[in-house]
Design an enzyme around this catalytic site. Structure first.
Site: not given
Ligand code: NAD
Length: 327
Positions: A275, A155, A127-129, A151, A39
């Site tokens: 950046k 990943k 992620t694709d990044e 970031y 959280l």
């Molecule tokens: P988000 O930032 O909305 O959610 C991340 C969640 O992880 C949060 O609930 C946070 O409380 C929890 N968290 C963070 N650090 C933590 C820790 N140390 N221990 C336990 N919980 C922790 O992220 P999202 O956008 O839902 O992305 C979820 C995953 O999908 C990520 O791994 C991200 O790299 C990947 N992803 C996201 C996207 C996108 O467009 N958002 C695209 C591709 C991949």
């Protein structure tokens, strides 16, 4: 027999949608889910309200870097779907330390515990990044990783450690690499919810650089579909790209968001570029389509209109988050 799945980061944007889908009426039978989430600013318990009463649901407030906790939890679970991450590129540019801690050390802690506990499938949601930036064409899964932001570098490190646990220990690791997601409940620091919430309040939105950066936008329903196919039908040690949404420049996306919110270009202010801003991301999704039968289903115009409507209807969800972020 019930499959017990540990979902990390399940209170966030995509993780909570995954849990709501899994435990919803169309989810698989005999599935129990434990969400492990620290959280952070990005995690919201309310995102899980719909499933809180489900008999197969449990929530643990904790950190994925807490080795003792992770080992204890891992012992009671058959599979892991790992979403927990620091996920916002701009924050990683300001300070990357939390990114390395969670995305690298946290992932390593989970993998090691999974190996020790003899856990089954471990889905690393990535992620694709991690591929870097591409001017033309699309990356297949075999392309080298050239991450360019703190970031994406964190990943990529998580992905490589995960795949190393497959090669070294035989852990059933499967990696997904998805394009940019959009949909309800995305924290209003990411471009779509940031722009929508600003415009709904009659404010102005910041457009980076020349607005020519290109992203492939995928509805989170389709991301969740790709993750589920990978978990249930994918192969150990494999990487699956997920995408096939709609490629747009930031200028084109801004135009659509202005129209959806009833605003015009006077609501846009041009700001200095991020950046190291990656120019274009584009994945080749042939493998997941041909091997697992993945087909993205949500048309972008419909998905975007519904998303904007969700932010109109759910001010109680995002207004407190914006107030807190502004302090
Ligand atoms: P988000 O930032 O909305 O959610 C991340 C969640 O992880 C949060 O609930 C946070 O409380 C929890 N968290 C963070 N650090 C933590 C820790 N140390 N221990 C336990 N919980 C922790 O992220 P999202 O956008 O839902 O992305 C979820 C995953 O999908 C990520 O791994 C991200 O790299 C990947 N992803 C996201 C996207 C996108 O467009 N958002 C695209 C591709 C991949």
């Amino acid at each position: 027999m019930t499959t017990r799945i540990l979902v990390t980061g399940g209170a966030g944007f995509i993780g909570s949608h995954y849990v709501r889908t899994l435990l919803g009426p169309l989810g698989p039978d005999d599935t129990a889910v434990t969400v492990l989430d620290a959280l952070t600013y990005a995690g919201h318990p309310a995102n899980l309200d719909e499933v809180r009463g489900h008999p197969g649901f449990a929530f643990v407030h904790g950190d994925i870097t807490d080795r003792a906790l992770v080992e204890r939890l891992m012992a009671g679970h058959d599979q892991v779907v790992h979403f927990a991450a620091e996920s916002h590129v701009d924050r990683s540019i300001a300070d990357g330390s939390a990114f390395v801690r969670t995305n690298v050390l946290g992932t390593q802690t989970l993998l090691e515990a999974a190996h020790r506990a003899g856990t089954g499938t471990f889905v690393q949601v990535s992620t694709d990044e991690v591929y870097g930036s591409i001017d033309r064409g699309h990356w297949p899964e075999t392309d080298p990783l050239r991450p360019r932001s703190p970031y994406s570098a964190s990943k990529a490190a998580g992905d490589l450690i995960a795949l190393a646990h497959h090669h070294t220990h035989g852990l059933d690791v499967r990696v997904t690499r998805c394009t940019n997601n959009y949909g309800p409940r995305q924290f209003p620091e990411k471009v779509i919810p940031l722009f929508v919430t600003q415009l709904l309040d009659g404010g102005r939105v910041p457009l980076y650089g020349d607005g020519g950066n290109v992203r492939d936008w995928l509805h989170l329903d389709d991301h969740v579909q790709g993750i589920e196919l990978t978990r249930t039908r994918g192969r150990a040690g494999e990487v699956y790209n997920i995408g096939g949404g709609t490629e747009l420049t930031n200028l084109e996306l801004t135009e659509l968001l202005l129209a959806e919110c009833g605003a015009d270009w006077s609501s846009v202010r041009h700001v200095e570029d991020r950046k190291g801003h990656d120019r274009r991301y584009a994945v080749d999704c042939t493998k997941i389509r041909e091997e697992l039968g993945y087909v993205p289903r949500v048309p972008f115009d419909k998905g975007l209109a519904e998303t904007v409507q969700w932010y109109r209807d759910n001010r109680a969800w995002w207004e407190p988050l914006k107030r807190r972020a502004a302090r």
